[in-house]
Design a protein around this motif. Structure first.
Motif, short mmCIF file in Angstrom:
data_model
loop_
_atom_site.label_atom_id
_atom_site.label_comp_id
_atom_site.label_asym_id
_atom_site.label_seq_id
_atom_site.Cartn_x
_atom_site.Cartn_y
_atom_site.Cartn_z
N ASP A 31 65.24 -14.90 -57.63
CA ASP A 31 66.20 -15.86 -57.76
C ASP A 31 66.50 -16.42 -59.20
OD1 ASP A 31 66.78 -15.80 -55.12
OD2 ASP A 31 65.62 -17.49 -54.40
N LYS A 32 65.60 -15.75 -60.35
CA LYS A 32 65.87 -16.30 -61.69
C LYS A 32 66.78 -15.57 -62.26
CE LYS A 32 61.45 -18.80 -62.15
NZ LYS A 32 60.15 -18.80 -62.95
N SER A 33 67.18 -16.10 -63.17
CA SER A 33 68.16 -15.24 -64.18
C SER A 33 66.88 -14.14 -65.14
CB SER A 33 69.05 -15.68 -65.03
OG SER A 33 68.33 -16.30 -66.02
N LEU A 34 67.49 -13.12 -65.72
CA LEU A 34 66.65 -12.36 -66.56
C LEU A 34 66.14 -12.89 -67.51
CD1 LEU A 34 65.55 -9.39 -66.53
CD2 LEU A 34 67.46 -8.65 -67.61
N ASN A 35 66.78 -13.89 -68.21
CA ASN A 35 66.27 -14.78 -69.20
C ASN A 35 65.44 -15.65 -69.11
OD1 ASN A 35 67.95 -13.18 -71.16
ND2 ASN A 35 69.70 -14.66 -70.90
N ASP A 36 65.23 -16.11 -67.60
CA ASP A 36 64.46 -17.05 -67.21
C ASP A 36 63.10 -16.77 -66.88
OD1 ASP A 36 66.21 -19.18 -67.91
OD2 ASP A 36 67.13 -19.35 -65.92
N ILE A 37 63.07 -15.55 -66.71
CA ILE A 37 61.69 -14.82 -66.13
C ILE A 37 60.70 -14.85 -67.35
CG2 ILE A 37 60.53 -12.79 -65.36
CD1 ILE A 37 63.06 -12.21 -63.65
N THR A 38 59.56 -14.99 -66.94
CA THR A 38 58.38 -14.95 -67.99
C THR A 38 57.39 -14.01 -67.69
OG1 THR A 38 57.12 -16.71 -66.58
CG2 THR A 38 59.02 -17.46 -68.23
N ALA A 39 56.42 -13.66 -68.37
CA ALA A 39 55.51 -12.69 -68.33
C ALA A 39 54.52 -13.37 -67.24
CB ALA A 39 54.50 -12.57 -69.57
N GLN A 40 54.21 -14.83 -67.35
CA GLN A 40 53.40 -15.43 -66.22
C GLN A 40 54.31 -15.35 -64.76
OE1 GLN A 40 54.48 -16.85 -69.32
NE2 GLN A 40 52.35 -16.37 -69.95
N ASP A 41 55.39 -15.24 -64.61
CA ASP A 41 56.24 -15.07 -63.49
C ASP A 41 55.77 -13.77 -62.91
OD1 ASP A 41 57.34 -17.49 -63.24
OD2 ASP A 41 59.10 -16.75 -64.51
N ILE A 42 55.75 -12.71 -63.78
CA ILE A 42 55.49 -11.24 -63.27
C ILE A 42 53.92 -11.10 -63.01
CG2 ILE A 42 55.27 -8.82 -64.19
CD1 ILE A 42 57.69 -9.81 -65.85
N GLU A 43 53.07 -11.68 -63.55
CA GLU A 43 51.50 -11.63 -63.41
C GLU A 43 51.24 -12.39 -61.95
OE1 GLU A 43 50.22 -13.28 -66.92
OE2 GLU A 43 49.94 -11.30 -68.09
N ALA A 44 52.02 -13.27 -61.71
CA ALA A 44 51.74 -13.99 -60.35
C ALA A 44 52.11 -13.39 -59.29
CB ALA A 44 52.51 -15.41 -60.48
N LEU A 45 52.66 -12.17 -59.26
CA LEU A 45 53.20 -11.39 -58.21
C LEU A 45 52.25 -10.50 -57.85
CD1 LEU A 45 56.55 -10.02 -59.66
CD2 LEU A 45 56.28 -11.74 -57.83
N VAL A 46 51.05 -10.50 -58.31
CA VAL A 46 49.68 -9.80 -57.94
C VAL A 46 49.54 -10.57 -56.48
CG1 VAL A 46 47.25 -9.36 -57.93
CG2 VAL A 46 48.73 -9.11 -60.08
N GLY A 47 49.51 -9.71 -55.41
CA GLY A 47 49.12 -9.98 -54.09
C GLY A 47 50.62 -10.47 -53.32
#
Length: 200
Positions: A31-47
């Motif tokens: 639900d975030k724009s591409l510019n609002d996504i962070t590396a932390q958001d991606i790493e939090a996807l584990v699981g």
């Protein structure tokens, strides 16, 4: 005279500063724009399990598969594809691997989608992210388009695809006609039938 301000249901301190024990709900990454996504958001996807608007891929797909993936998402509700994600047998993200030459891969994806999907998808985007371990991954942002249905053009063939939950399927002729009918904008019946005839 001293004025008093308060927020219903909150103490005076909470009304101004917010309760330290309450946190705002997390916004899903899709639900975030591409510019609002962070590396932390991606790493939090584990699981996290793959879902309708969030897809995990280990490697960059070949051009035809890429076009089908993007087309199916934009003809549905849009979403994100994360490339460089490892998954379990149940489609749960387990970690990340490095996408080689990620900037060049991102450029190839952009060009392939620009050339291979009609009509062009507004606000489509690709970004490279460097994670804390130094790993590079790609995020493909696919909006839900107002110009549906989009079609794949490849090797003198045209295909209409749509995502259904975590799977993609070719659209049926009734689905294609309905999508054209629901699209705002002037698309003549002649053009609609011309595109549908290519599938016959």
């Amino acid at each position: 005279m001293e004025m008093s301000y308060s927020t219903p249901g909150l103490s005076k301190e909470e009304g101004f500063r917010g309760s330290p024990d309450k946190q705002l709900p997390q916004v899903p990454i899709e639900d975030k724009s591409l510019n609002d996504i962070t590396a932390q958001d991606i790493e939090a996807l584990v699981g996290t399990k793959e879902r309708g608007r969030l897809e995990f891929k280990r490697n960059v797909p070949d051009n035809l598969e890429l076009l089908r993936d993007v087309c199916s998402m934009t003809n549905a509700d849009g979403g994100l594809t994360l490339i460089g994600a490892t998954t379990s047998d149940t489609e749960i993200c387990t970690g990340f691997i490095d996408v080689p030459d990620s900037d060049s891969a991102a450029q190839r994806i952009r060009q392939t989608v620009l050339d291979g999907i009609e009509a062009r998808i507004l606000d489509f985007g690709v970004r490279t992210f460097q994670l804390s371990a130094g790993t590079h991954v790609l995020v493909i942002y696919v909006p839900s388009s107002f110009a549906k249905p989009h079609m794949v053009k490849k090797d003198q063939k045209t295909e209409f695809w749509k995502r259904y939950e975590t799977d993609k399927r070719t659209m049926t002729l009734p689905e294609i006609r309905l999508a054209f009918a629901d699209t705002s904008g002037a698309i003549t019946l002649e053009r609609i039938e011309e595109k549908i005839d290519r599938l016959s």
